[in-house]
Design a protein around this motif. Structure first.
Motif, PDB file in Angstrom:
ATOM      1  N   CYS A  24      60.587  13.776 -25.034  1.00  0.00           N
ATOM      2  CA  CYS A  24      59.375  13.521 -24.249  1.00  0.00           C
ATOM      3  C   CYS A  24      59.437  14.274 -22.922  1.00  0.00           C
ATOM      4  CB  CYS A  24      59.232  12.020 -24.027  1.00  0.00           C
ATOM      5  SG  CYS A  24      57.915  11.524 -22.907  1.00  0.00           S
ATOM      6  N   LEU A  25      60.552  14.160 -22.223  1.00  0.00           N
ATOM      7  CA  LEU A  25      60.710  14.820 -20.927  1.00  0.00           C
ATOM      8  C   LEU A  25      60.683  16.339 -21.049  1.00  0.00           C
ATOM      9  CD1 LEU A  25      63.467  12.489 -19.441  1.00  0.00           C
ATOM     10  CD2 LEU A  25      61.121  12.712 -18.602  1.00  0.00           C
ATOM     11  N   GLU A  26      61.354  16.859 -22.057  1.00  0.00           N
ATOM     12  CA  GLU A  26      61.378  18.311 -22.236  1.00  0.00           C
ATOM     13  C   GLU A  26      59.987  18.858 -22.511  1.00  0.00           C
ATOM     14  OE1 GLU A  26      64.267  18.944 -25.282  1.00  0.00           O
ATOM     15  OE2 GLU A  26      65.979  18.709 -23.922  1.00  0.00           O
ATOM     16  N   SER A  27      59.221  18.163 -23.348  1.00  0.00           N
ATOM     17  CA  SER A  27      57.856  18.626 -23.639  1.00  0.00           C
ATOM     18  C   SER A  27      56.980  18.531 -22.400  1.00  0.00           C
ATOM     19  CB  SER A  27      57.254  17.831 -24.799  1.00  0.00           C
ATOM     20  OG  SER A  27      56.982  16.487 -24.426  1.00  0.00           O
ATOM     21  N   LEU A  28      57.177  17.480 -21.600  1.00  0.00           N
ATOM     22  CA  LEU A  28      56.398  17.311 -20.370  1.00  0.00           C
ATOM     23  C   LEU A  28      56.668  18.440 -19.385  1.00  0.00           C
ATOM     24  CD1 LEU A  28      54.674  15.657 -18.356  1.00  0.00           C
ATOM     25  CD2 LEU A  28      56.751  14.377 -17.791  1.00  0.00           C
ATOM     26  N   ILE A  41      58.562  12.935 -11.768  1.00  0.00           N
ATOM     27  CA  ILE A  41      58.830  12.109 -12.943  1.00  0.00           C
ATOM     28  C   ILE A  41      59.758  10.956 -12.577  1.00  0.00           C
ATOM     29  CG2 ILE A  41      59.681  12.114 -15.311  1.00  0.00           C
ATOM     30  CD1 ILE A  41      59.287  15.220 -15.242  1.00  0.00           C
ATOM     31  N   LEU A  42      59.346   9.756 -12.964  1.00  0.00           N
ATOM     32  CA  LEU A  42      60.146   8.567 -12.738  1.00  0.00           C
ATOM     33  C   LEU A  42      60.315   7.855 -14.077  1.00  0.00           C
ATOM     34  CD1 LEU A  42      61.558   6.718 -10.705  1.00  0.00           C
ATOM     35  CD2 LEU A  42      59.355   5.600 -10.313  1.00  0.00           C
ATOM     36  N   VAL A  43      61.550   7.816 -14.573  1.00  0.00           N
ATOM     37  CA  VAL A  43      61.848   7.110 -15.816  1.00  0.00           C
ATOM     38  C   VAL A  43      62.374   5.725 -15.468  1.00  0.00           C
ATOM     39  CG1 VAL A  43      63.172   7.092 -17.966  1.00  0.00           C
ATOM     40  CG2 VAL A  43      62.390   9.273 -17.007  1.00  0.00           C
ATOM     41  N   TYR A  52      68.621  10.584 -16.429  1.00  0.00           N
ATOM     42  CA  TYR A  52      68.086  11.769 -17.098  1.00  0.00           C
ATOM     43  C   TYR A  52      68.120  12.932 -16.117  1.00  0.00           C
ATOM     44  CZ  TYR A  52      66.686   8.492 -20.649  1.00  0.00           C
ATOM     45  OH  TYR A  52      66.716   7.527 -21.625  1.00  0.00           O
ATOM     46  N   ASP A  53      68.863  13.954 -16.479  1.00  0.00           N
ATOM     47  CA  ASP A  53      69.118  15.081 -15.581  1.00  0.00           C
ATOM     48  C   ASP A  53      68.115  16.197 -15.838  1.00  0.00           C
ATOM     49  OD1 ASP A  53      70.235  16.741 -13.735  1.00  0.00           O
ATOM     50  OD2 ASP A  53      71.907  17.386 -14.998  1.00  0.00           O
ATOM     51  N   ARG A  58      63.622  11.257 -11.596  1.00  0.00           N
ATOM     52  CA  ARG A  58      64.497  10.165 -11.147  1.00  0.00           C
ATOM     53  C   ARG A  58      64.554   9.104 -12.236  1.00  0.00           C
ATOM     54  NH1 ARG A  58      62.207   7.417  -6.259  1.00  0.00           N
ATOM     55  NH2 ARG A  58      60.193   8.161  -7.022  1.00  0.00           N
ATOM     56  N   THR A  59      65.692   8.424 -12.325  1.00  0.00           N
ATOM     57  CA  THR A  59      65.839   7.322 -13.275  1.00  0.00           C
ATOM     58  C   THR A  59      66.100   6.035 -12.506  1.00  0.00           C
ATOM     59  OG1 THR A  59      66.863   8.865 -14.841  1.00  0.00           O
ATOM     60  CG2 THR A  59      67.008   6.515 -15.357  1.00  0.00           C
TER      61      THR A  59
END
Length: 244
Positions: A24-28, A41-43, A52-53, A58-59
């Protein structure tokens, strides 16, 4: 440069679910030109795992019990951009999805909330892609509860998300709230974000799923006037005795 706060809820209890969030993050991150649109981005991660690097990511690991709206409100409080996007983690963002929604905001007076088109869901609901902007408050039609982008200013009118809804009916409540205050929402059929459908929910027990889905209905119906207060209290009483 446009800044968008992306709030993603994740529960990476195993490698498969962590990969779901990573995909999801990579596609975003690859979906837009970072010189034109910057995602903050805030997970919000429920599982005890590593951060998540990714760039501008930020996580957060909340210590409070899970609640969909509760966690989303936390993300909203921890961010500050004028645009906010609430997301599931089982999404694949396609090229230019955010640009298409920002264009719709720019060209449509009064539009303050929007959802992207899902190529897995919307064709089955007889909504074709590239068919313009579809105004309305229909859940899974105009409102794709898995991905909603709105102008932060609407929170001055609506207040925070209702934290008494812990999972199911959160999107229904959002829809009813927008409709109540006359806040314009639309499905943007030129914006593509594909939803892989409740991958995280599938790992929970049958009892947990029932509590997170059907149990929410009683409060939602009471709140919006289709269920009596007595009926709502009776359901709460039954839930209490079942938990003993």
């Amino acid at each position: 440069m446009q800044f968008i706060d992306i709030i993603i809820l994740s529960n990476a209890q195993n490698e498969s679910l962590r990969k779901l969030t990573m995909d999801c993050l990579e596609s975003l991150i690859s979906s837009e030109d970072e010189d034109a649109i910057r995602f903050n981005i805030l997970v919000i991660e429920s599982a005890n795992t590593s951060p998540y690097d990714f760039p501008n990511c930020r996580t957060l690991f909340p210590k409070m019990s899970f609640g969909y709206n509760k966690y989303m409100n936390l993300g909203i409080r921890k961010s500050s951009s004028p645009l906010v996007c609430l997301c599931n983690n089982d999404l694949l963002f396609q090229q230019g999805w955010a640009s298409a929604i920002l264009k719709a905001f720019e060209e449509t007076p009064g539009l303050k909330s929007a959802s992207p088109y899902c190529r897995l869901n919307h064709p089955a609901r007889n909504i074709p892609s590239h068919s313009g902007i579809k105004f309305g408050y229909g859940v899974r039609d105009e409102i794709s509860g898995w991905c909603i982008l709105f102008k932060r200013e609407i929170l001055k009118t609506t207040g925070p998300l209702d934290e008494r809804l812990t999972f199911w009916y959160s999107d229904n409540d959002y829809a009813k709230t927008l409709e109540k205050y006359g806040i314009l929402h639309a499905l943007v059929t030129d914006s593509f974000v594909d939803h892989l459908e409740s991958q995280t929910l599938a790992i929970r027990s049958k009892k947990e799923r029932l509590m997170m889905t059907g149990g929410e209905r009683y409060y939602f119906e009471y709140k919006w006037g289709t269920r009596s207060y007595f009926s709502f209290l009776n359901h709460k009483r039954k839930q209490f005795f079942k938990s003993l």
